[in-house]
Every structure is written in structure tokens, then in C-alpha cells.
Design an enzyme around this catalytic site. Structure first.
Site, PDB file in Angstrom:
ATOM      1  N   CYS A  11       0.834  -1.202   0.000  1.00 47.80           N
ATOM      2  CA  CYS A  11       0.000   0.000   0.000  1.00 47.80           C
ATOM      3  C   CYS A  11       0.875   1.260   0.000  1.00 47.80           C
ATOM      4  O   CYS A  11       2.083   1.194   0.192  1.00 47.80           O
ATOM      5  CB  CYS A  11      -0.920   0.006   1.221  1.00 47.80           C
ATOM      6  SG  CYS A  11      -0.037   0.132   2.790  1.00 47.80           S
ATOM      7  N   CYS A  14       2.897   1.680   3.134  1.00 49.46           N
ATOM      8  CA  CYS A  14       4.001   0.717   3.189  1.00 49.46           C
ATOM      9  C   CYS A  14       5.163   1.209   2.327  1.00 49.46           C
ATOM     10  O   CYS A  14       6.327   1.138   2.735  1.00 49.46           O
ATOM     11  CB  CYS A  14       3.539  -0.660   2.712  1.00 49.46           C
ATOM     12  SG  CYS A  14       2.142  -1.321   3.648  1.00 49.46           S
TER      13      CYS A  14
END
Length: 77
Positions: A11, A14
Site C-alpha cells: 500500500c 508501506c
């Protein structure tokens, strides 16, 4: 060599955590190996209950948020 593990599914948060960690390592001149852990069973096994996460040499340091480059530098030094 230091081992830095980034826990997440890829994501945006991340990716930002990984970017900040890589910049911190570069600025500190640390010899580090990065490992991305995306498998949910490995993430749960590491004890994470929220993503993203960052571990240093197997020790969980950050969970559920994007740490700044400066915060990561403090953790690594």
C-alpha cells in the site's frame, strides 16, 4: 550487516515507510539489507496487528504508521 524488514501489502503507506527507511540508511551510511514481507501469515507471525511495520534485525520497532525519516534514523543509530 543490519537487516531491515518492511511489513506490508504494498500500500501507499508501506511504500512511504520503505522510502523513509532507505533514505535514513543512506544518510547514516549504514550497511543494511532490506526485506519486504507481504505474506499475511508472516506478518501475523511477527505480531503485527496493523500495517505498515518495520523491524530491525528481527525486532519490531514500528507498527501501524509511517515513521518519518528522522524517527527511523534515531531508531537505527
Amino acid at each position: 550487516m543490519m537487516k531491515i524488514q518492511i511489513y506490508g501489502t504494498g500500500c501507499a503507506n508501506c511504500q512511504m515507510l520503505e522510502k523513509n527507511a532507505r533514505e535514513a540508511v543512506k544518510e547514516l551510511g549504514i550497511d543494511a539489507e532490506f526485506e519486504k514481507i507481504k505474506e499475511m501469515d508472516q506478518i501475523l507471525e511477527a505480531g503485527l496487528t496493523a500495517l505498515p511495520g518495520l523491524a530491525v534485525d528481527g525486532e519490531l520497532k514500528i507498527m501501524g504508521r509511517v515513521a518519518s525519516k528522522e524517527e527511523i534514523k534515531k531508531i537505527l543509530s
